[in-house]
Scaffold this motif. Structure first.
Motif, PDB file in Angstrom:
ATOM      1  N   ALA A 311       0.948  -1.255  -0.100  1.00 34.42           N
ATOM      2  CA  ALA A 311       0.004  -0.008  -0.142  1.00 34.42           C
ATOM      3  C   ALA A 311       0.989   1.286  -0.036  1.00 34.42           C
ATOM      4  N   ASP A 312       0.430   2.441  -0.110  1.00 35.39           N
ATOM      5  CA  ASP A 312       1.128   3.724  -0.002  1.00 35.39           C
ATOM      6  C   ASP A 312       0.150   4.759   0.246  1.00 35.39           C
ATOM      7  N   VAL A 313      -0.120   5.166   1.375  1.00 41.00           N
ATOM      8  CA  VAL A 313      -1.226   6.059   1.809  1.00 41.00           C
ATOM      9  C   VAL A 313      -0.508   7.086   2.641  1.00 41.00           C
ATOM     10  N   SER A 387       1.136  10.737  -9.390  1.00 39.14           N
ATOM     11  CA  SER A 387       0.630   9.480  -9.316  1.00 39.14           C
ATOM     12  C   SER A 387       1.842   8.576  -9.799  1.00 39.14           C
ATOM     13  N   HIS A 388       1.715   7.355  -9.302  1.00 40.45           N
ATOM     14  CA  HIS A 388       2.529   6.116  -9.834  1.00 40.45           C
ATOM     15  C   HIS A 388       1.714   4.796  -9.787  1.00 40.45           C
ATOM     16  N   TYR A 389       2.127   3.916 -10.506  1.00 37.27           N
ATOM     17  CA  TYR A 389       1.258   2.481 -10.289  1.00 37.27           C
ATOM     18  C   TYR A 389       1.757   1.942  -9.102  1.00 37.27           C
ATOM     19  N   VAL A 394       6.629  -0.496  -4.755  1.00 33.26           N
ATOM     20  CA  VAL A 394       5.536   1.196  -4.349  1.00 33.26           C
ATOM     21  C   VAL A 394       5.498   1.699  -5.651  1.00 33.26           C
ATOM     22  N   HIS A 395       6.593   1.910  -6.356  1.00 31.33           N
ATOM     23  CA  HIS A 395       6.504   2.641  -7.660  1.00 31.33           C
ATOM     24  C   HIS A 395       6.482   1.496  -8.712  1.00 31.33           C
ATOM     25  N   ASP A 396       5.427   0.952  -9.026  1.00 33.43           N
ATOM     26  CA  ASP A 396       5.184  -0.091  -9.712  1.00 33.43           C
ATOM     27  C   ASP A 396       5.274  -0.055 -11.074  1.00 33.43           C
ATOM     28  N   ILE A 409      -3.528   2.943  -9.028  1.00 28.45           N
ATOM     29  CA  ILE A 409      -2.334   4.174  -8.992  1.00 28.45           C
ATOM     30  C   ILE A 409      -2.873   5.103  -7.877  1.00 28.45           C
ATOM     31  N   THR A 410      -1.641   5.750  -7.298  1.00 28.96           N
ATOM     32  CA  THR A 410      -1.683   6.559  -6.167  1.00 28.96           C
ATOM     33  C   THR A 410      -1.999   7.959  -6.723  1.00 28.96           C
ATOM     34  N   VAL A 411      -2.792   8.754  -5.915  1.00 29.81           N
ATOM     35  CA  VAL A 411      -3.031  10.136  -6.316  1.00 29.81           C
ATOM     36  C   VAL A 411      -2.599  10.886  -5.046  1.00 29.81           C
ATOM     37  N   GLU A 412      -1.482  11.765  -5.159  1.00 24.48           N
ATOM     38  CA  GLU A 412      -0.883  12.183  -3.853  1.00 24.48           C
ATOM     39  C   GLU A 412      -0.063  13.649  -4.176  1.00 24.48           C
ATOM     40  N   PRO A 413      -1.188  14.543  -4.298  1.00 26.88           N
ATOM     41  CA  PRO A 413      -0.483  15.919  -4.408  1.00 26.88           C
ATOM     42  C   PRO A 413       0.179  16.350  -3.232  1.00 26.88           C
ATOM     43  N   ILE A 434      -1.364  14.541   1.051  1.00 26.44           N
ATOM     44  CA  ILE A 434      -2.406  13.412   1.079  1.00 26.44           C
ATOM     45  C   ILE A 434      -2.172  12.574  -0.211  1.00 26.44           C
ATOM     46  N   GLU A 435      -2.175  11.328   0.085  1.00 25.78           N
ATOM     47  CA  GLU A 435      -2.030  10.094  -0.841  1.00 25.78           C
ATOM     48  C   GLU A 435      -3.008   9.019  -0.623  1.00 25.78           C
ATOM     49  N   ASP A 436      -3.760   8.715  -1.696  1.00 26.37           N
ATOM     50  CA  ASP A 436      -4.690   7.373  -1.510  1.00 26.37           C
ATOM     51  C   ASP A 436      -4.296   6.608  -2.622  1.00 26.37           C
TER      52      ASP A 436
END
Ligand code: GLY
Ligand code: MN
Ligand code: MN
Length: 465
Positions: A311-313, A387-389, A394-396, A409-413, A434-436
């Motif tokens: 995960a990456d949150v 974003s990354h996969y 984690v950076h897939d 994918i992440t969205v993490e501005p 903030i990353e989801d």
């Protein structure tokens, strides 16, 4: 306007046409396998078939395991398998090799289209390191047509044919153990000395094929990703309920990693980032030694790794439980940017669409707050991609083209205003990310990490408890 985020409960429904039929999971104490939710042999077999379908005529793909990495003297780092190797085989041990042949070959008297070479079991080594798999069990555990011990492999003639094209995946130089004549360096020498054209020195094709496969998650993978993400959200919530002034960054790290381990996660997918105060502005801060002050923000960027999937949150928390007015202004801006980014996570959109949407919101917001004069300066305070996969890495692996159903994918501005930045000092040392983790579907995006509070009100409410 906020988009509708679905709860986790709907995610058990099959989502994709490529779903595998129900599979048998292995749970076999006698053979040292204790989890009953590992990826199934059928999963790995089908993934090898999907790779085989991409190989050109006479193509042979060869994968090597990650090397064992030394920490110091006779202590090694905990072993972590190369994700491509794990994806295609399920093996989590070092010093092994996997062949995928486009056309079946005669290997040691049998016609096979794949071959897994593993270390032979060694009772002396097992006294120290515990049970290893060995070739007999590897065949059943990982569903390969043929598994062979390293000692036998070294004396086996390889089935090369004129015109063969070798695609190799070599994560790093294999360790050459002077006390072993069958370690990975020896096996690799046996392969490339006998290969008709020598090793392929442009493995970009293989990298691309693996990215194409890995970027679209299958049902079994999504089950494990949901587990990793839900453990991580639980860790963030535990941190929200425990965080208080005078804690150290390492104590906050202990809180989240305790939740990881308690829930069966084998590792962290990356070193936990617990950056407080000035460290909230250090993107990949991992020192985690500072004592937190009441007025600090804490950027907690964490990911449990469960059966290989991470995960990456990220959540950004006010240490005393309440955002100051300035912290809140920046936080709300990042949240609005994240919502705008998440809205763009749709099949068919360009990968960078989320980044463009988030950047536009932050650029305008920073101008409105008087932190920058024109939107072109946005990179000064938002200096990374959005974003990354996400998956085994984690950076897939992924192709970064158009988004496809089954991508996660992440969205993490973020906004990071370090001390001495050219703006009013009241903004200094405010760092917010903030990353989801977002699943691309045939319709609306699904926020897999939506169970961890992310609005100001929800965070403050949980922290007030
Ligand atoms: N945790 C590293 C990243 O967010 O990319
Ligand atoms: Mn990330
Ligand atoms: Mn992260």
């Amino acid at each position: 306007m906020r988009i509708l985020l679905f709860g986790l409960s709907v995610l058990t429904l099959p989502l994709f046409a490529q779903d595998l039929p129900a599979t048998v999971r292995i749970h076999d104490d006698a053979h040292g396998v204790f989890d009953n939710d590992l990826l199934s042999p059928e999963f790995h077999r089908e993934r090898r078939e999907a790779l085989r379908a991409r190989l050109p005529a006479q193509g042979v793909a060869v994968f090597l395991t990650n090397p064992v990495r030394n920490r110091s003297n006779d202590v090694d780092y905990e072993y972590h398998q190369d994700p491509n190797f794990y994806y295609l085989s399920g093996l989590r041990e070092p010093r092994a090799m996997l062949f995928v042949f486009k056309e079946p070959r005669m290997v040691a008297g049998s016609r096979v289209s794949e071959l897994l070479v593993v270390q032979d079991r060694d009772p002396k080594r097992e006294v120290w390191n515990g049970r290893s798999t060995g070739p007999t069990e590897a065949q059943a555990l990982f569903g390969v047509e043929m598994a062979m011990g390293a000692d036998r492999f070294k004396h086996t003639e390889l089935p090369w044919a004129k015109g063969d094209v070798l695609f190799d995946h070599l994560p790093d130089e294999p360790n050459d153990d002077p006390h072993s004549s069958s370690d990975l360096a020896d096996l690799w020498k046996h392969v490339h000395e006998s290969a008709p054209n020598g090793p392929n020195d442009a493995p970009a094709d293989l990298r691309r094929w693996m990215a194409e496969l890995r970027e679209v998650k299958r049902t079994e993978e999504l089950d494990l990703m949901r587990k990793a993400i839900s453990i991580t959200c639980e860790a963030q919530m535990e941190l929200m309920s425990k965080l208080e002034p005078e804690m150290t960054e390492y104590q906050t790290e202990a809180i989240v990693e305790y939740v990881f381990k308690t829930n069966g996660a084998e590792y962290e997918g990356f070193p936990s980032i617990q950056g407080g105060g000035p460290h909230s502005c250090v993107l990949h801060y991992v020192t985690n030694r500072r004592t937190l002050g009441a007025n600090d923000l804490l950027v907690s960027d964490i990911g449990a790794e469960y059966h290989g999937y991470t995960a990456d949150v990220t959540r950004t928390l006010p240490v005393d439980g309440k955002f100051s007015a300035d912290q809140r202004s920046i936080y709300e801006l990042v949240l609005a940017a994240q919502d705008a980014g998440i809205r763009e996570v749709r099949a068919g959109n360009a990968f960078r669409a989320a980044h463009e949407a988030a950047t536009a919101v932050i650029a305008k917001g920073l101008v409105d707050l008087g932190i920058i004069e024109n939107e072109g300066e946005v990179k000064r305070y938002f200096m990374h991609g959005t974003s990354h996969y996400l998956g085994l890495d984690v950076h897939d692996a992924g192709t970064y083209g158009k988004l496809k159903e089954g991508n996660v994918i992440t969205v993490e501005p973020g906004i990071y205003i370090a001390k001495d930045s050219p703006c009013d000092p009241r903004w200094w040392d405010i760092g917010v990310r903030i990353e989801d983790d977002i699943l691309v579907t045939g319709g609306d995006p699904i926020n897999l990490s939506g169970s961890a509070p992310r609005t100001v009100a929800a965070i403050e409410q949980l922290m007030a408890r």
